[in-house]
Design a protein around this motif. Structure first.
Motif, PDB file in Angstrom:
ATOM      1  N   ALA A  31      59.446  39.799  51.320  1.00 31.49           N
ATOM      2  CA  ALA A  31      59.511  39.792  52.784  1.00 31.49           C
ATOM      3  C   ALA A  31      58.305  38.765  53.227  1.00 31.49           C
ATOM      4  O   ALA A  31      58.770  38.107  54.584  1.00 31.49           O
ATOM      5  N   GLN A  32      57.266  38.646  52.927  1.00 32.83           N
ATOM      6  CA  GLN A  32      56.410  37.414  53.427  1.00 32.83           C
ATOM      7  C   GLN A  32      56.953  35.982  53.374  1.00 32.83           C
ATOM      8  O   GLN A  32      56.920  35.261  54.510  1.00 32.83           O
ATOM      9  N   ALA A  33      57.662  35.898  52.550  1.00 36.06           N
ATOM     10  CA  ALA A  33      58.423  34.508  52.434  1.00 36.06           C
ATOM     11  C   ALA A  33      59.597  34.431  53.313  1.00 36.06           C
ATOM     12  O   ALA A  33      59.799  33.437  54.042  1.00 36.06           O
ATOM     13  N   LYS A  34      60.315  35.384  53.422  1.00 39.31           N
ATOM     14  CA  LYS A  34      61.299  35.534  54.510  1.00 39.31           C
ATOM     15  C   LYS A  34      60.854  35.563  55.982  1.00 39.31           C
ATOM     16  O   LYS A  34      61.183  34.890  56.941  1.00 39.31           O
ATOM     17  N   LEU A  35      59.739  36.255  56.264  1.00 42.83           N
ATOM     18  CA  LEU A  35      58.993  36.193  57.423  1.00 42.83           C
ATOM     19  C   LEU A  35      58.336  34.812  57.752  1.00 42.83           C
ATOM     20  O   LEU A  35      58.642  34.282  58.964  1.00 42.83           O
ATOM     21  N   SER A  36      57.713  34.159  56.689  1.00 44.84           N
ATOM     22  CA  SER A  36      57.282  32.853  57.031  1.00 44.84           C
ATOM     23  C   SER A  36      58.519  31.907  57.497  1.00 44.84           C
ATOM     24  O   SER A  36      58.465  31.130  58.224  1.00 44.84           O
ATOM     25  N   LEU A  37      59.647  31.868  56.505  1.00 49.65           N
ATOM     26  CA  LEU A  37      60.860  31.155  57.007  1.00 49.65           C
ATOM     27  C   LEU A  37      61.259  31.129  58.331  1.00 49.65           C
ATOM     28  O   LEU A  37      61.490  30.448  59.104  1.00 49.65           O
ATOM     29  N   ALA A  38      61.359  32.695  58.753  1.00 45.20           N
ATOM     30  CA  ALA A  38      61.886  32.811  59.979  1.00 45.20           C
ATOM     31  C   ALA A  38      60.857  32.249  61.195  1.00 45.20           C
ATOM     32  O   ALA A  38      61.371  31.635  62.143  1.00 45.20           O
ATOM     33  N   LYS A  39      59.670  32.326  60.979  1.00 45.12           N
ATOM     34  CA  LYS A  39      58.541  31.489  61.784  1.00 45.12           C
ATOM     35  C   LYS A  39      58.601  30.115  61.836  1.00 45.12           C
ATOM     36  O   LYS A  39      58.833  29.545  62.928  1.00 45.12           O
ATOM     37  N   VAL A  40      59.226  29.553  60.653  1.00 44.92           N
ATOM     38  CA  VAL A  40      59.298  28.046  60.609  1.00 44.92           C
ATOM     39  C   VAL A  40      60.492  27.633  61.294  1.00 44.92           C
ATOM     40  O   VAL A  40      60.514  26.764  61.980  1.00 44.92           O
ATOM     41  N   ARG A  45      65.636  36.785  63.989  1.00 41.34           N
ATOM     42  CA  ARG A  45      66.322  37.814  63.089  1.00 41.34           C
ATOM     43  C   ARG A  45      65.797  37.774  61.550  1.00 41.34           C
ATOM     44  O   ARG A  45      65.759  36.561  61.047  1.00 41.34           O
ATOM     45  N   LEU A  46      65.566  38.782  61.212  1.00 38.36           N
ATOM     46  CA  LEU A  46      65.085  39.127  59.655  1.00 38.36           C
ATOM     47  C   LEU A  46      66.209  39.848  58.930  1.00 38.36           C
ATOM     48  O   LEU A  46      66.543  41.031  59.433  1.00 38.36           O
ATOM     49  N   ASP A  47      66.419  39.340  57.894  1.00 39.54           N
ATOM     50  CA  ASP A  47      67.431  40.193  57.113  1.00 39.54           C
ATOM     51  C   ASP A  47      66.599  40.631  56.086  1.00 39.54           C
ATOM     52  O   ASP A  47      66.492  40.274  54.634  1.00 39.54           O
ATOM     53  N   ASP A  51      62.836  47.927  50.824  1.00 39.35           N
ATOM     54  CA  ASP A  51      61.757  47.764  50.108  1.00 39.35           C
ATOM     55  C   ASP A  51      60.859  46.643  50.983  1.00 39.35           C
ATOM     56  O   ASP A  51      59.717  47.094  51.030  1.00 39.35           O
ATOM     57  N   GLU A  52      61.607  45.872  51.221  1.00 34.20           N
ATOM     58  CA  GLU A  52      60.744  44.779  52.065  1.00 34.20           C
ATOM     59  C   GLU A  52      60.475  45.087  53.330  1.00 34.20           C
ATOM     60  O   GLU A  52      59.008  44.991  53.811  1.00 34.20           O
TER      61      GLU A  52
END
Length: 136
Positions: A31-40, A45-47, A51-52
């Motif tokens: 989840a942290q990796a997806k959140l960081s990628l979305a910020k960059v 939108r977050l997928d 669990d995440e």
């Protein structure tokens, strides 16, 4: 009963707890990796899977104590009933027990089902997803 079955009985819950902990850790990192990628990428939108989402929400709750406060408030009638029973049995005076019983009856007269509230508090303490099972 063999030693192997006793050893398995002791080690199985430890192994399951370790596996659950690793799964939660992996979900949090994902989840942290997806959140960081979305910020960059400036993506709004977050997928994330369930669990995440749960891992992120638990991480953000770290500094709050609202859940504990709600748990104390909801469970206080039961704690008071227990303490009043002890006080009444020691002193022989039923006033303590009668006062708590009257308070619980007044709560019931408000239309509050203490059993359902306790169920929700326990599920919320165990997991956020548990509350959804009540709605079904």
């Amino acid at each position: 009963m063999s030693v192997w079955s006793m050893l398995t009985g002791v080690l199985s819950p430890i192994s399951e707890a370790y596996k659950s902990n690793q799964k939660r850790k992996q979900a949090r990192e994902s989840a942290q990796a997806k959140l960081s990628l979305a910020k960059v990428n400036n993506d709004y939108r977050l997928d994330l899977n369930d669990d995440e989402w749960e891992a992120l929400s638990k991480q953000n709750e770290g500094g709050t104590w609202k859940d504990e406060y709600v748990t104390v408030i909801i469970t206080s009638p039961f704690v008071l009933l227990f303490l009043a029973s002890i006080a009444s049995s020691i002193s022989g005076d039923m006033t303590y027990l009668n006062a708590v019983n009257l308070g619980i009856e007044n709560i019931k007269n408000l239309g509050v089902n203490l059993g359902d509230l306790m169920y929700v508090v326990v599920l919320a303490a165990v997991s956020i997803k548990g509350i959804g099972s009540i709605r079904k």
